[in-house]
Design an enzyme around this catalytic site. Structure first.
Site, PDB file in Angstrom:
ATOM      1  N   CYS A  49       0.774  -1.241   0.000  1.00  0.00           N
ATOM      2  CA  CYS A  49       0.000   0.000   0.000  1.00  0.00           C
ATOM      3  C   CYS A  49       0.806   1.293   0.000  1.00  0.00           C
ATOM      4  CB  CYS A  49      -0.943  -0.013   1.199  1.00  0.00           C
ATOM      5  SG  CYS A  49      -0.169  -0.664   2.702  1.00  0.00           S
TER       6      CYS A  49
ATOM      7  N   HIS B  20      -1.580   7.421   4.254  1.00  0.00           N
ATOM      8  CA  HIS B  20      -0.583   6.348   4.314  1.00  0.00           C
ATOM      9  C   HIS B  20       0.830   6.749   3.892  1.00  0.00           C
ATOM     10  CE1 HIS B  20      -0.895   2.500   5.972  1.00  0.00           C
ATOM     11  NE2 HIS B  20      -0.877   1.745   4.898  1.00  0.00           N
TER      12      HIS B  20
ATOM     13  N   ASP C  36      -4.193  -0.075  -5.329  1.00  0.00           N
ATOM     14  CA  ASP C  36      -2.796   0.155  -4.925  1.00  0.00           C
ATOM     15  C   ASP C  36      -1.949  -1.109  -4.960  1.00  0.00           C
ATOM     16  OD1 ASP C  36      -4.065  -1.016  -2.758  1.00  0.00           O
ATOM     17  OD2 ASP C  36      -3.200   0.321  -1.259  1.00  0.00           O
ATOM     18  N   ASN C  37      -2.563  -2.268  -4.906  1.00  0.00           N
ATOM     19  CA  ASN C  37      -1.833  -3.543  -5.048  1.00  0.00           C
ATOM     20  C   ASN C  37      -2.848  -4.648  -5.317  1.00  0.00           C
ATOM     21  OD1 ASN C  37      -1.364  -2.815  -1.697  1.00  0.00           O
ATOM     22  ND2 ASN C  37      -2.723  -4.505  -2.236  1.00  0.00           N
TER      23      ASN C  37
END
Length: 482
Positions: A39, A102, A249-250
């Site tokens: 992330c 984040h 994001d992943n």
């Protein structure tokens, strides 16, 4: 969210009608990648247009380790990095982030110090609940100050999976768009919701509505919310002046699937790995009147391609640093050819590279035998001998080579002795050599952890009576097991 989570990408339950319609009205990206299988680094890449190893979102504490920004991380996005909203400000844009930041939770890393004008959301993931003694509950911010904490003021029921956060994030988005349209103000909205990250949640209206369980409920609510955002743009008459891009994001976290994780389709493994399942993402571009409907992009795209957003605003990328992303707009609008590689990094190591349809693995690793023996499996049901290894295996002399057109699941490495292998590796080796010669790593931001820097007393805690006493500072090297 994984490549295989949307109906438009072949998910059999077809429970994402709004995203599927977005794809039919816009363009589906079939070969779109994130910059990291985790992330925080991928979000840093999205907002800087640079690989995490350049922008500092990696660790050198151990070789090829995934690192992110938990509560006790000392680092964050460096002041030296120029983020997309900082650049868009030069063209008069108002910028808002909704959801998960984040990129560091300490005051110097606050999103409003890095180009955003507004923020509603959290600096960290919604883990918890915590006891506020050993660990503090994660704060939720409005702009500069916290307005509460997860589990205390923003409820998440871990037993039922019920939480109203996606609905709150949706309303924040609709209100922001309306406000900017009323003032004829160009805007950038970064809608970074996290309902599909374990612990997965959905609001009461969506609970129990999916064939896929709680994770499917969360996907359905995100899909519904995106549909409402797109309809809102159309209702306000600004859809033809608004470019919308959807991605993840992943890859899906197979370690928590199927109840708390999604699907990466036919690709190998998932989040935390540099196999296709960890880094190839669902992606859709939507811009009525500009992007022809029903298109599919087979050219390689990447989450770092923020140059696209800059060109839409009439701006150029910074010339004083290496920008890894490219402007995809000519490929989207005019079908122009793109010849670019994709680099798969895990921490401080380039694990693999894709050039055309060929992907060469210079290192392979899923996770350690020690972690695997504890039930931590990033590739459940997908063991490929010599590929999904539980020790770090170096292949720099003879990389493992796959043809992703014939073998998207990375199950059949090409023979080292074949002419095809030799021809492909001649081209790939030149790309890798040039990349490594020009690589200047940034200062690693994810090496040091200290419980004293956790979210004990965020700005605004005094007004709420929610300030907590931090422990004595004791900085240590962060431990990243995989």
């Amino acid at each position: 969210m994984g490549w295989g989570d949307l109906g438009a990408f072949g998910e059999p339950s077809k429970e994402t009608p709004n995203l599927d319609q977005m794809a039919s009205e816009g363009m589906l990206f079939l070969d779109f990648y994130t910059a990291n299988p985790l992330c925080s680094p991928s979000r840093a890449a999205l907002l800087t247009g640079r690989l995490p190893v350049r922008n500092g979102f990696y660790t050198t504490n151990a070789h090829a380790r995934n690192a992110y920004t938990p509560q006790d991380i000392v680092g964050g996005i460096p002041d030296s990095e120029l983020l997309l909203p900082e650049l868009l400000k030069k063209a008069g844009y108002v910028n808002k982030i909704i959801g998960k930041w984040h990129l560091g939770h300490r005051p110097q890393f606050h999103p409003l110090k890095h180009g955003f004008d507004e923020w509603f959301g959290s600096p960290n993931c919604h883990f918890g609940p915590f006891d506020n003694r050993v660990l503090p509950n994660i704060p939720v911010y409005r702009d500069w100050e916290m307005i509460g904490r997860y589990y205390e003021d923003f409820k998440i029921d871990l037993k039922t999976g019920e939480a109203n956060l996606t609905q709150i994030y949706l309303q924040e988005a609709l209100d922001f768009i309306s406000k900017q349209q009323a003032s004829q103000q160009p805007f950038f909205l970064y809608w970074a919701i996290d309902a599909t990250h374990a612990p997965v949640y959905a609001s009461q209206h969506f609970l129990g509505t999916s064939q896929r369980g709680l994770y499917g409920d969360a996907v359905r609510e995100i899909d519904d919310s995106i549909g409402k955002i797109l309809k809102h743009l159309q209702k306000l008459g600004i859809s033809e002046n608004t470019f919308v891009f959807f991605t993840s994001d992943n890859g899906a976290a197979l370690i928590s699937a199927p109840k708390q994780g999604g699907s990466n389709g036919r690709f190998l493994c998932g989040k935390q790995t540099t196999f296709e399942g960890g880094m190839r993402e669902p992606a859709i571009a939507w811009w009525p009147g500009h992007i022809p409907p029903g298109g599919a992009m087979y050219k390689l795209g990447d989450i770092r391609d923020t140059s696209l957003s800059l060109s839409l605003a009439g701006l150029q990328p910074p010339s004083d640093r290496q920008i890894d992303g490219i402007d995809l707009l000519p490929a989207i609008l005019q079908g122009k050819l793109i010849d670019r590689p994709i680099f798969y990094y895990r921490g401080n190591e380039m694990m693999a590279v894709r050039v055309g349809l060929y992907k060469a693995h210079y290192w392979t690793w899923s996770n350690s035998w020690e972690e695997y023996s504890k039930g931590i499996d990033f590739c459940p049901g997908q063991n490929v001998s010599g590929v999904t290894t539980h020790t770090q295996e170096e292949h720099t002399t003879l990389p493992l080579l796959f043809h992703l057109g014939r073998d998207p699941g990375e199950k059949y490495p090409l023979s080292f002795a074949s002419d095809e292998y030799q021809r492909a590796m001649e081209r790939i080796s030149i790309v890798v050599q040039q990349h490594k010669e020009t690589m200047v790593p940034g200062v690693p931001q994810l090496n040091v952890c200290d419980k004293a820097v956790m979210n004990w007393s965020p700005p605004g805690c005094e007004k709420l009576g929610k300030c907590l006493k931090p422990p004595k500072s004791d900085p240590k090297k962060c431990f990243w097991p995989h």
